[in-house]
Design an enzyme around this catalytic site. Structure first.
Site, mmCIF file in Angstrom:
data_model
loop_
_atom_site.group_PDB
_atom_site.id
_atom_site.type_symbol
_atom_site.label_atom_id
_atom_site.label_comp_id
_atom_site.label_asym_id
_atom_site.label_seq_id
_atom_site.Cartn_x
_atom_site.Cartn_y
_atom_site.Cartn_z
ATOM 1 N N GLU A 112 0.912 -1.146 -0.183
ATOM 2 C CA GLU A 112 -0.049 -0.069 -0.025
ATOM 3 C C GLU A 112 0.792 1.219 0.126
ATOM 4 O OE1 GLU A 112 -2.472 0.009 3.446
ATOM 5 O OE2 GLU A 112 -3.378 -2.089 2.966
ATOM 6 N N LYS A 114 2.183 4.720 1.666
ATOM 7 C CA LYS A 114 1.993 5.372 2.925
ATOM 8 C C LYS A 114 1.975 6.707 2.869
ATOM 9 C CE LYS A 114 4.919 5.212 7.275
ATOM 10 N NZ LYS A 114 4.543 6.462 7.782
ATOM 11 N N ASP A 116 1.058 10.572 3.644
ATOM 12 C CA ASP A 116 1.921 11.187 4.746
ATOM 13 C C ASP A 116 0.628 12.320 5.286
ATOM 14 O OD1 ASP A 116 3.871 12.069 6.006
ATOM 15 O OD2 ASP A 116 4.671 13.462 4.459
ATOM 16 N N TYR A 223 -7.291 2.555 6.128
ATOM 17 C CA TYR A 223 -6.046 1.600 5.730
ATOM 18 C C TYR A 223 -6.183 0.305 6.628
ATOM 19 C CZ TYR A 223 -3.391 4.339 9.177
ATOM 20 O OH TYR A 223 -2.980 5.002 10.187
ATOM 21 N N LYS A 314 10.639 3.610 3.619
ATOM 22 C CA LYS A 314 10.217 5.036 3.481
ATOM 23 C C LYS A 314 11.351 5.793 2.249
ATOM 24 C CE LYS A 314 9.396 7.386 7.248
ATOM 25 N NZ LYS A 314 8.667 8.422 7.698
ATOM 26 N N CYS A 408 16.787 46.711 6.989
ATOM 27 C CA CYS A 408 15.711 46.575 5.959
ATOM 28 C C CYS A 408 16.325 46.599 4.749
ATOM 29 C CB CYS A 408 14.650 47.272 6.123
ATOM 30 S SG CYS A 408 13.543 47.372 4.538
ATOM 31 N N CYS A 411 14.636 50.100 3.340
ATOM 32 C CA CYS A 411 14.603 51.522 3.767
ATOM 33 C C CYS A 411 15.855 51.730 4.813
ATOM 34 C CB CYS A 411 13.346 51.844 4.298
ATOM 35 S SG CYS A 411 13.076 50.860 5.688
ATOM 36 N N CYS A 426 10.581 44.701 9.284
ATOM 37 C CA CYS A 426 11.141 46.014 9.443
ATOM 38 C C CYS A 426 9.973 47.032 9.950
ATOM 39 C CB CYS A 426 11.182 46.385 7.753
ATOM 40 S SG CYS A 426 11.200 48.217 7.794
ATOM 41 N N CYS A 432 8.633 52.848 4.995
ATOM 42 C CA CYS A 432 9.385 52.023 4.064
ATOM 43 C C CYS A 432 8.541 51.857 2.815
ATOM 44 C CB CYS A 432 9.430 50.598 4.810
ATOM 45 S SG CYS A 432 10.232 49.231 3.695
HETATM 46 S S1 IVH Z 1 -1.206 0.543 8.733
HETATM 47 C C1 IVH Z 1 0.476 -0.604 13.038
HETATM 48 N N1 IVH Z 1 -1.177 1.653 6.475
HETATM 49 O O1 IVH Z 1 1.938 5.482 9.201
HETATM 50 C C2 IVH Z 1 0.366 0.328 12.398
HETATM 51 N N2 IVH Z 1 -0.399 2.862 8.112
HETATM 52 O O2 IVH Z 1 4.150 4.421 11.680
HETATM 53 C C3 IVH Z 1 -0.834 0.086 11.331
HETATM 54 N N3 IVH Z 1 0.224 5.372 7.483
HETATM 55 O O3 IVH Z 1 0.586 6.283 11.995
HETATM 56 C C4 IVH Z 1 -0.713 1.204 10.293
HETATM 57 N N4 IVH Z 1 -0.205 5.072 5.377
HETATM 58 O O4 IVH Z 1 -0.886 6.777 10.318
HETATM 59 C C5 IVH Z 1 -0.788 1.903 7.832
HETATM 60 N N5 IVH Z 1 -1.304 2.494 4.192
HETATM 61 C C6 IVH Z 1 -0.824 2.637 5.537
HETATM 62 C C7 IVH Z 1 -0.308 3.841 5.756
HETATM 63 C C8 IVH Z 1 -0.064 4.076 7.475
HETATM 64 C C9 IVH Z 1 0.078 5.906 6.299
HETATM 65 C C10 IVH Z 1 0.768 5.803 8.890
HETATM 66 C C11 IVH Z 1 -0.145 5.728 9.969
HETATM 67 C C12 IVH Z 1 0.788 5.314 11.066
HETATM 68 C C13 IVH Z 1 2.313 5.534 10.510
HETATM 69 C C14 IVH Z 1 2.835 4.161 10.808
#
Ligand code: IVH
Length: 670
Positions: A112, A114, A116, A223, A314, A408, A411, A426, A432
């Site tokens: 999946e 991740k 942000d 998720y 990551k 500044c 001025c 400033c 200014c």
């Molecule tokens: S599963 C046991 N799936 O990443 C944790 N987390 O450090 C299960 N996050 O705080 C989380 N995308 O908010 C999962 N596809 C995804 C995610 C996801 C982002 C975030 C989540 C969590 C952090 C994990």
């Protein structure tokens, strides 16, 4: 009788929630906007008459308006764990091998994105949203339900065959488009830009006024599912089912989620998104790999902090190094100083980068940036890249420590920095030149007084000629003052005078915004105007009265107190009053208010017959709608006059956005 009303409220609530789901989650509108509006209006009216029959999850809550003064702390039913992170493919290969060693048989993995953003846990009981809680420390979080209800992609009621009681978790985020638009607005308002979409999303969830949250346009991907005796044996099955109940879950056809049995499959998913992530409409910071079978997840178990059945890979942010040639400073209309890094040009994520933002003095100090350094530049959600580090091994000998500007750039006044503030300013507000003309440019701008016939260059010209010293002087300009100016024909002079005169009808909230008081952007100005009703009341308001208004914090209150304590400003306001500007909420305005356009985004383009573009925009807002600047998937109507912009028209046609005429619009608002 009451039964009939209750049934109607129930039916409308259900029907509107369904339409909302079709529109926002499926992107397949099931009803015209006009019909939706009519139903919503009917529900709103019934709820006002019979508040005791209104549902706490009514679709009328989507636009916000409820205020949370204090977010309650709630203990999570199941702790909210985190994922173990890895930055290399070897670690992913180790994870896969470890899993294979610990459990027997074929193993299916789910890959999946991740997302942000900010983690959220949503509890549903009997198919209805009960509570939404932030992650907090993993054991306890904050109840942000009121704000979560404004997120259109989070269902308030479920459909299909859902379990009676469960929690679903996901990530609340701000799309890149929304983030950029928000920052553009902040910059115009003289406020420091937000650093990234993630922090902005979590900050937004903690705002007191849910109407402001609704305006920001947060989104949410789900998720994971949690509950006792859920009828699923795999994560994939559970997510698909959640999709069928109305949640926004990742789409397989977009490759947001994928099933694989092999390490090669996992690696391919990682490689694909390492490149393609730049095209996503939201930010991701990696990939998550999970064991699909719930039974095998149990077998693998947990460490103290995270599950053994999942891992995050990551991404390394796209970074390049280049030489820092110089640091220059810019002064804005509020006097805020922004340092800018001038770089030796490099190609980064498809564009040539010559300048990068440095945010403030702390940032420079933290990185110990020195001219001549080899610096790492990174592109995040912002359009302007940022400097994130220095390669100390390449530092030229004798490179001098950076001394932040003391004067500044315009001025030469000594800069000041108030305790606790990130930016230098400033203080020469009235002397200014950049600040003076910057304030004038802001005053006449489209979103403020919208003075037709006068542009930034004319303002600067008039100032340089000594014809205007402050914004009130704009109202004293005479045609004969203008004619001797370069490139000023008779007709342009007439237009300018006409535009200035017309601006006297601009409503109070926009005049207040136009004054350019630090931290008083459009939204804050609106709130203050509505709360205090007039500039006189606002001027008399004490600090405590100011901070009582939702979203007005100490910083804004202090800035207002400062502004009104300056005699020069009070005199300026008196002069504006004498010239006939709107410095109180007009009776008309309070009368012509309605919620008829609540939740609607309308783009206005072209020339109109009975009302000016501005008046149309005003009436959109005073009837609860929002004015959009460009046509997008979120636009409800394109209000088109004569000579409507061809690109707006084409986009509206392509996206199926309904066109309405001035006449139709006027009949909509009655
Ligand atoms: S599963 C046991 N799936 O990443 C944790 N987390 O450090 C299960 N996050 O705080 C989380 N995308 O908010 C999962 N596809 C995804 C995610 C996801 C982002 C975030 C989540 C969590 C952090 C994990």
């Amino acid at each position: 009788m009451m039964d009939g009303i209750k049934n109607r409220i129930d039916a409308l609530t259900k029907e509107l929630n369904e339409h909302n789901y079709s529109y926002y989650v499926l992107s397949e509108p099931s009803i015209s906007d006009y019909e939706f509006d009519q139903l919503l209006k009917e529900l709103e009216e019934l709820e006002i008459e019979h508040p005791e029959l209104a549902h706490k999850n009514s679709p009328t809550k989507r636009v916000g308006g409820d205020i949370t003064k204090r977010f309650e702390t709630v203990t999570h039913r199941f702790p909210m764990l985190s994922l173990s992170n890895s930055y290399s493919k070897e670690e992913i290969a180790d994870f896969e091998a470890r899993v294979r060693k610990l459990v027997e048989g074929d193993i299916e993995f789910i890959c999946e994105l991740k997302y942000d953003g900010c983690a959220i846990g949503l509890t549903y009981e009997n198919g209805e949203l009960l509570r939404a809680v932030t992650r907090g420390d993993g054991t306890k979080g904050e109840d942000v339900t009121t704000n979560i209800r404004t997120i259109n992609t989070i269902p308030l009621y479920l459909h299909g065959n859902y379990p009676k009681d469960f929690e679903i978790r996901g990530e609340v985020f701000l799309s890149l488009d929304r983030f950029r638009a928000l920052n553009e607005k902040r910059e115009e308002d003289g406020e420091p830009a937000y650093m990234n979409p993630r922090n902005t999303a979590s900050g937004t969830l903690k705002l007191q006024d849910s109407a402001v949250v609704a305006e920001r346009g947060l989104d949410c991907y789900l998720y994971s599912l949690h509950g006792k005796e859920l009828p699923f044996s795999t994560h994939y099955e559970a997510l698909s089912a959640a999709g069928s109940w109305g949640f926004k879950v990742p789409k397989e056809e977009l490759r947001y989620i994928e099933r694989t049995n092999s390490i090669e499959g996992i690696m391919e998913f990682i490689d694909y998104w390492d490149v393609e992530r730049h095209k996503l409409p939201f930010e991701i910071d990696g990939i998550v790999i999970k064991v699909n079978s719930y039974y095998k997840q149990e077998e693998l178990g947990y460490t103290a902090k995270s599950p053994r059945w999942a891992i995050a890979y990551k991404f390394k942010a796209e970074q390049l190094s280049t030489r820092l040639e110089s640091i220059t400073y810019q002064v804005g209309r509020t006097g805020a100083i922004t340092p800018v890094a001038n770089l030796s040009p490099i190609l980064l994520a498809g564009t040539t980068v010559k300048r990068a933002s440095l945010h403030n003095a702390d940032q420079i100090e933290k990185l110990d940036l020195r001219v001549g350094d080899s610096v790492f530049v990174e592109k995040g959600g912002e359009i302007i890249p940022k400097v994130v580090g220095v390669d100390l091994s390449l530092r030229p000998e004798g490179a001098a420590i950076t001394k932040y500007a003391e004067l500044c750039p315009d001025c030469s006044t000594t800069l000041v920095r108030k305790e606790g503030e990130a930016l230098h300013y400033c203080p020469n507000e009235y002397g200014c030149p950049t600040q003076i003309t910057g304030k004038m440019e802001h005053f006449i701008s489209r979103r403020a007084m919208d003075i037709d016939g006068i542009g930034s260059e004319t303002v600067v010209q008039l100032y340089q000629q000594g014809l205007i010293q402050d914004i009130a002087d704009i109202y004293a300009i005479k045609k004969e003052d203008l004619l001797p100016l370069e490139r000023m024909a008779e007709k342009s002079a007439d237009n300018l005078i006409k535009g200035v005169e017309a601006s006297k009808q601009i409503p109070f909230e926009r005049v207040l915004f136009a004054l350019g008081i630090r931290y008083v952007g459009e939204t804050v100005a609106k709130k203050l105007a509505r709360h205090f009703g007039s500039i006189d009341n606002l001027c008399l308001a004490k600090f405590d009265e100011l901070v009582e208004v939702a979203e007005i914090g100490n910083r804004i209150a202090e800035s207002l107190i400062d502004y009104f304590s300056v005699e020069r400003n009070r005199l300026l306001i008196e002069r504006l009053k004498e010239f006939g500007l709107q410095l109180e909420v007009s009776e008309d305005e309070s009368l012509s208010r309605s919620d008829k356009l609540k939740g609607k985004i309308i783009v206005v383009s072209g020339v109109f017959e009975s009302l000016s573009r501005d008046e149309l925009k005003q009436s959109i807002e005073s009837n609860g709608g929002k004015v959009g600047s460009s046509v997008s998937g979120k636009t409800d109507y394109l209000l088109a006059g004569d000579k409507v912009g061809p690109s707006k028209l084409a986009k509206a046609e392509k996206l199926g956005v309904q066109l309405i005429s001035e006449e139709e619009f006027l009949s909509m608002i009655g």
